[in-house]
Design a protein around this motif. Structure first.
Motif, PDB file in Angstrom:
ATOM      1  N   PHE A 142       4.376  -0.956  -7.899  1.00 31.25           N
ATOM      2  CA  PHE A 142       3.115  -0.233  -8.042  1.00 31.25           C
ATOM      3  C   PHE A 142       1.960  -1.058  -7.506  1.00 31.25           C
ATOM      4  O   PHE A 142       1.142  -0.585  -6.704  1.00 31.25           O
ATOM      5  N   GLU A 143       1.904  -2.329  -7.932  1.00 33.45           N
ATOM      6  CA  GLU A 143       0.774  -3.175  -7.555  1.00 33.45           C
ATOM      7  C   GLU A 143       0.749  -3.450  -6.057  1.00 33.45           C
ATOM      8  O   GLU A 143      -0.321  -3.553  -5.458  1.00 33.45           O
ATOM      9  N   SER A 189       0.915   5.098   2.465  1.00 34.09           N
ATOM     10  CA  SER A 189      -0.162   5.328   1.498  1.00 34.09           C
ATOM     11  C   SER A 189      -1.529   4.980   2.087  1.00 34.09           C
ATOM     12  O   SER A 189      -2.544   5.466   1.608  1.00 34.09           O
ATOM     13  N   ALA A 194      -0.714  -0.399  -4.710  1.00 34.75           N
ATOM     14  CA  ALA A 194      -2.088  -0.218  -5.181  1.00 34.75           C
ATOM     15  C   ALA A 194      -3.045  -1.171  -4.479  1.00 34.75           C
ATOM     16  O   ALA A 194      -4.199  -0.819  -4.211  1.00 34.75           O
ATOM     17  N   ARG A 226       4.084   1.826   1.223  1.00 35.27           N
ATOM     18  CA  ARG A 226       2.805   1.132   1.325  1.00 35.27           C
ATOM     19  C   ARG A 226       2.095   1.516   2.627  1.00 35.27           C
ATOM     20  O   ARG A 226       0.899   1.813   2.629  1.00 35.27           O
ATOM     21  N   LYS A 260     -10.034   5.040 -10.815  1.00 30.80           N
ATOM     22  CA  LYS A 260      -8.783   4.465 -11.257  1.00 30.80           C
ATOM     23  C   LYS A 260      -7.668   5.504 -11.283  1.00 30.80           C
ATOM     24  O   LYS A 260      -6.562   5.261 -10.801  1.00 30.80           O
ATOM     25  N   VAL A 270      -3.936   0.517  -1.364  1.00 28.99           N
ATOM     26  CA  VAL A 270      -4.722   1.728  -1.591  1.00 28.99           C
ATOM     27  C   VAL A 270      -6.150   1.379  -1.976  1.00 28.99           C
ATOM     28  O   VAL A 270      -7.111   1.958  -1.462  1.00 28.99           O
ATOM     29  N   ARG A 271      -6.290   0.390  -2.891  1.00 27.07           N
ATOM     30  CA  ARG A 271      -7.640   0.005  -3.324  1.00 27.07           C
ATOM     31  C   ARG A 271      -8.466  -0.500  -2.149  1.00 27.07           C
ATOM     32  O   ARG A 271      -9.665  -0.275  -2.060  1.00 27.07           O
ATOM     33  N   THR A 316      -6.602   6.485  -7.766  1.00 26.43           N
ATOM     34  CA  THR A 316      -5.742   5.470  -7.175  1.00 26.43           C
ATOM     35  C   THR A 316      -4.326   5.599  -7.720  1.00 26.43           C
ATOM     36  O   THR A 316      -3.351   5.615  -6.954  1.00 26.43           O
ATOM     37  N   ASN A 317      -4.224   5.699  -9.066  1.00 21.47           N
ATOM     38  CA  ASN A 317      -2.901   5.792  -9.675  1.00 21.47           C
ATOM     39  C   ASN A 317      -2.140   7.000  -9.143  1.00 21.47           C
ATOM     40  O   ASN A 317      -0.958   6.905  -8.795  1.00 21.47           O
ATOM     41  N   VAL A 362      -1.017   6.353  -5.520  1.00 20.34           N
ATOM     42  CA  VAL A 362       0.095   5.405  -5.434  1.00 20.34           C
ATOM     43  C   VAL A 362       1.381   6.089  -5.872  1.00 20.34           C
ATOM     44  O   VAL A 362       2.419   6.002  -5.212  1.00 20.34           O
ATOM     45  N   GLU A 363       1.294   6.819  -6.982  1.00 21.76           N
ATOM     46  CA  GLU A 363       2.509   7.433  -7.507  1.00 21.76           C
ATOM     47  C   GLU A 363       3.049   8.521  -6.582  1.00 21.76           C
ATOM     48  O   GLU A 363       4.250   8.720  -6.476  1.00 21.76           O
TER      49      GLU A 363
END
Ligand SMILES: Nc1ncnc2c1ncn2[C@@H]1O[C@H](COP(=O)(O)OP(=O)(O)OP(=O)(O)O)[C@@H](O)[C@H]1O
Ligand SMILES: [Mg+2]
Lengths: 304, 542
Positions: free
Chosen positions: A94-95, A152, A98, A149, A110, A101-102, A113-114, A117-118
């Motif tokens: 996830f990180e 995304s 993320a 990644r 937030k 993405v961030r 973003t979640n 990512v998901e």
């Protein structure tokens, strides 16, 4: 002028005195929303070509242009998927995603973003492994994380370096469909490296072979005029498909043979020598020696 | 589900052992959960039983060898003596704690405690009396048995002495006569010389015969009489306890804080009256001054704390505190500079000579340098604003920050900074190119690149360096404390070395084990941290 262009690029590695030229006068033009596949043998310089497109490597001469602008460095508009995945081992699946993405969508909240990512983790079927670290994943799973990644980041240009090489047939075809869907729906431009001719034929508009290294260059491209959407089941029966397939296979075999010929080319002048035969001389000497030896032993025996 | 839970517990325990680096106990856990018992027993035998036996062998060897070596501080203590010295230290610290609580008691609790101590005291005094009588009994018994053994020998010795003396006078008379004859030429010179030689030989032989008896007597005297020894020890123990109770009585009565406070307050009240009664200027001034002094006294007493003697536990606490201050200083210097060096080749080149020169310098030299420097900074630490500042902060003021702490911590930091610095620089400079490429593609800014890519990827090596640093720091600290006599375990060892009581040597060896054990625990702690930050699951060396 095309959307993405490499003009007369040369690139080599090593110090000035001992430089190996890897890519030689590369010229490539990719139109907007085109899907180009690059095929070539291992070690010929495909990944180097990708780095060049991504801006991670700089050409010694010549340059890379995106939309008419010369590329000066890497950026998230050209999303590259690395051949060795390049996941950050201290971050979870996830990180890892993320982080990208961030960086690319700084305006996201937030939850946005979640969700984002998901969505991409789900796209590569990795939701069960979302909190795992890369070292806890299989090779194929890592490859999928790396692909997720890159996707995304929603880059204009997707640079995929053997994105599906570590996957089983079923997962592979699912993700192939996914990539085609993204390319088609979001009108992306894709340059993909693959060493699977079938995959290239299924996905690409154009297949560009890279000749054997060193000093590899791009040779004549094969256009793939097959109608879309292409269906795996019926494709095999398509005469156009079969013709292209044999043509490319023959091209590759020929290239292989040619390079072998080149390697053993009789350009080097051999000195004209005939080997000297030492066998007779030595055996004679040996016989003589052993005879005296035996003779001596006999003498001594008699004396004793 | 019921089958799953033990498995889960097992893996949790195994994971814990793995993280803390106690994987040797792995087979024990597995055996407890009935996993391949044969294999577990085999590895327990190999890697637990055999090492335990080996350690036991070493202790046994120590036990046997130690008493054979006499030193100026007595025999080398055996393990049991070291153990009892540990117990003595523990008792000492317990007593200090009791005294402290006594000192702070007030009101009815104090009175009650005093009564308890008084009854205990009278009991102990009775016990002491009986023990003392046993002691005198044993003494006289010992004397009697000594006499019964020694007297016959002494008689024989005396008889022999008399005999020898008589023989000697006889011989010297005959030699005198002979010398007269030689002088007048009636006998040859050689005869006289021979006679003198003979006399000397006989004298020596006589002395030797006497010495045999003397040695016997000496041996009997030096033979320890067990009952007497135990009686003496018993008396000492009870006398010691009584001494302690006397101290307690003092802290529960006259030296008690509340009592002292009460007295001073009474005096203060009386002083008020005196001030009112005073009539001439001189007297008024004098009484007013006393009043102010008493007021100050009350104020001081209200916050007075018990001044505890330095027990070994307090020394340990002090050493740990110092080492952590030094270690944090080292980390605070090493990590940023290490990162800078790893990022920038020029910075690395600039710092290399400094690192190379100062890394091998002995901690003793740093200690002396810092002692001088810190001493110059705080010529009068009692009134220096720096320390007054720390004293004014509620929690910090109980930590005892003083110049000794500062220069000890600086010495620790100076010696511990290098491994952390070098490892951090290495960790940062050896970062994977692929990870940097990710940062480049994402166009991470410098700060993000540092915090999201560079630091996390170098953390395992940074912690490996910090672990070495803490080990070095702990070793250096003990030496520094011993040398500079600043509070801590090093000072404990040094004091024991200096005071030379019967238990000093055992105390030093006890301190040696304490230092070792703490060093081991600190290292384990760092291993755990290292394991927690390492993402590649590589085994850290033990
Ligand atoms: N950083 C580098 N330094 C020196 N040589 C390099 C470097 N990167 C690539 N090369 C050389 O360039 C050549 C091409 O490498 P590249 O990784 O591009 O091959 P590839 O076509 O991607 O092969 P594969 O299909 O196995 O991935 C190789 O001979 C390699 O040795
Ligand atoms: Mg490659």
């Amino acid at each position: 002028m095309s959307y993405l262009e490499i003009k007369n690029a040369n690139i080599g590695f090593g110090p000035e005195s001992n430089r190996t030229q890897v890519l030689n006068s590369i010229n490539l033009s990719v139109e907007r929303n085109e899907f180009v596949a690059i095929i070539g043998f291992s070690g010929s310089g495909k990944s180097t070509l990708m780095s060049l497109l991504a801006g991670l490597e700089k050409a010694d001469t010549g340059g890379v242009y995106l939309d008419g602008q010369e590329i000066s460095g890497p950026g998230p508009d050209r999303g590259i998927m690395f051949q060795n995945y390049s996941l950050l081992p201290w971050l979870s699946v996830f990180e890892n995603i993320a982080l990208a993405v961030r960086q690319v969508f700084p305006g996201y909240s937030k939850t946005q973003t979640n969700e984002h990512v998901e969505r991409y983790i789900g796209m590569v079927n990795l939701l069960p492994a979302v909190d795992k670290k890369p070292h806890e994943l299989s090779g194929g799973m890592r490859q999928r994380v790396s692909l997720a990644r890159t996707l995304s980041m929603q880059p204009e240009v997707l640079l995929l370096d053997e994105p599906l090489s570590a996957l089983d047939a079923l997962t592979r075809s699912n993700i192939q469909d996914e990539i085609i869907r993204i390319w088609n729906e979001d009108r992306r431009t894709v340059v993909m490296i693959t060493n699977d001719v079938d995959e290239a034929l299924l996905m690409a508009d154009r297949i560009v072979p890279l000749t054997m290294g060193p000093e590899a260059t791009l040779s004549q491209a094969f256009d793939v005029p097959l109608a879309r959407p292409r269906d795996r089941a019926t494709l095999n029966a398509n005469p156009e498909y079969r013709r292209l397939r044999t043509e490319i296979a023959n091209f590759l075999i020929e290239m292989n043979e040619e390079s072998k010929r080149l390697r053993s080319s009789p350009d080097l002048k051999m000195p004209d020598v005939t080997p000297h035969d030492f066998t007779t001389a030595t055996s004679a000497a040996f016989r003589e020696f052993s005879e005296t030896d035996v003779f001596q032993l006999e003498q001594e025996e008699k004396a004793g | 589900m019921s089958e799953k839970t033990p498995e889960k517990i097992k893996y949790r325990i195994l994971r814990f052992l793995d993280v803390t680096g106690f994987t040797v106990f792995d087979p024990v856990v597995r055996l407890a959960f009935r996993e391949e018992p044969r294999k577990q027993i085999e590895s327990i035998t190999k890697f637990l039983v055999v090492p335990t036996l080996f350690v036991a062998l070493c202790v046994g060897l120590w036990w046997v060898v130690a008493p054979n070596h006499k030193t100026k501080s007595g025999e080398v203590p055996t393990p049991n003596i070291v153990f009892s010295s540990a117990l003595i230290n523990d008792t000492f610290s317990e007593r200090e704690k009791t005294k402290e609580s006594d000192f702070l008691l007030s009101g009815d609790a104090r009175v009650q405690a005093l009564q308890e101590v008084d009854t205990l005291m009278s009991e102990l005094e009775a016990e002491l009396a009986t023990l003392k009588s046993t002691l005198t009994e044993q003494e006289s018994l010992y004397k009697a048995s000594l006499a019964s053994q020694i007297d016959p020998i002494e008689e024989k010795l005396d008889a022999l002495k008399a005999e020898n003396r008589q023989a000697r006078t006889d011989r010297s008379q005959s030699i005198e006569a002979l010398s007269l004859e030689v002088a007048s030429g009636r006998a040859p010179n050689s005869e006289l010389v021979e006679a003198i030689r003979k006399d000397n030989e006989l004298y020596a032989a006589g002395r030797q015969a006497e010495n045999v008896f003397k040695d016997q007597i000496e041996a009997i005297r030096s033979d320890k009489f067990k009952p007497l020894e135990t009686a003496r020890l018993d008396v000492n123990a009870v006398a010691d306890e009584i001494q302690f109770l006397k101290k307690r009585q003092a802290f529960l009565s006259d030296s008690n804080r509340s009592v002292k406070l009460e007295q001073t307050k009474d005096k203060l009240a009386a002083q008020d009256g005196k001030l009112a009664d005073a009539d001439d200027a001189k007297a008024v001034l004098k009484e007013a001054k006393s009043l102010v002094r008493l007021e100050n006294g009350v104020e001081r007493l209200e916050t007075q704390q018990y001044a505890s003697a330095m027990t070994i536990y307090l020394q340990i606490k002090r050493s740990l505190f110092t080492v952590f201050v030094g270690f944090l200083m080292a980390a605070a210097i090493a990590i940023p500079i290490g990162i800078l060096c790893g990022l920038n080749k020029i910075a690395m080149a600039c710092l290399t000579p400094i690192i190379s020169i100062f890394k091998p310098v002995s901690p003793v030299v740093w200690l002396l340098i810092f002692q001088i420097i810190v001493g110059a900074f705080f010529p009068d630490p009692e009134t220096h604003p720096f320390f007054l500042f720390f004293d004014s902060i509620p929690f910090i003021n109980s930590l005892g920050i003083n110049p000794a702490l500062i220069f000890s911590a600086c010495t620790v930091a100076m010696c511990a900074v290098w491994p952390a610095l070098v490892n951090t620089a290495l960790g940062v400079s050896s970062i994977d190119r692929d990870h940097l490429n990710v940062a480049r593609v994402l166009r991470l800014g410098f700060w993000d690149r540092l915090t999201k890519i560079i630091i996390p990827s170098s953390l395992p090596l940074v912690f490996a360096g910090l672990r070495i640093s803490l080990g070095v720091g702990w070793m250096v600290l003990i030496a520094a404390e011993a040398l500079s006599s600043s509070d801590g375990l090093g000072k404990f060892v040094w004091d024991e070395y200096q005071n030379g009581s019967s238990f000093s040597f055992a105390n030093i060896i006890y301190a040696c084990f304490v230092v070792g054990l703490i060093g081991f625990l600190l290292d384990r702690m760092m291993i755990v941290f290292q394991r927690l930050v390492s993402f590649d699951r590589s085994e850290s060396t033990v």
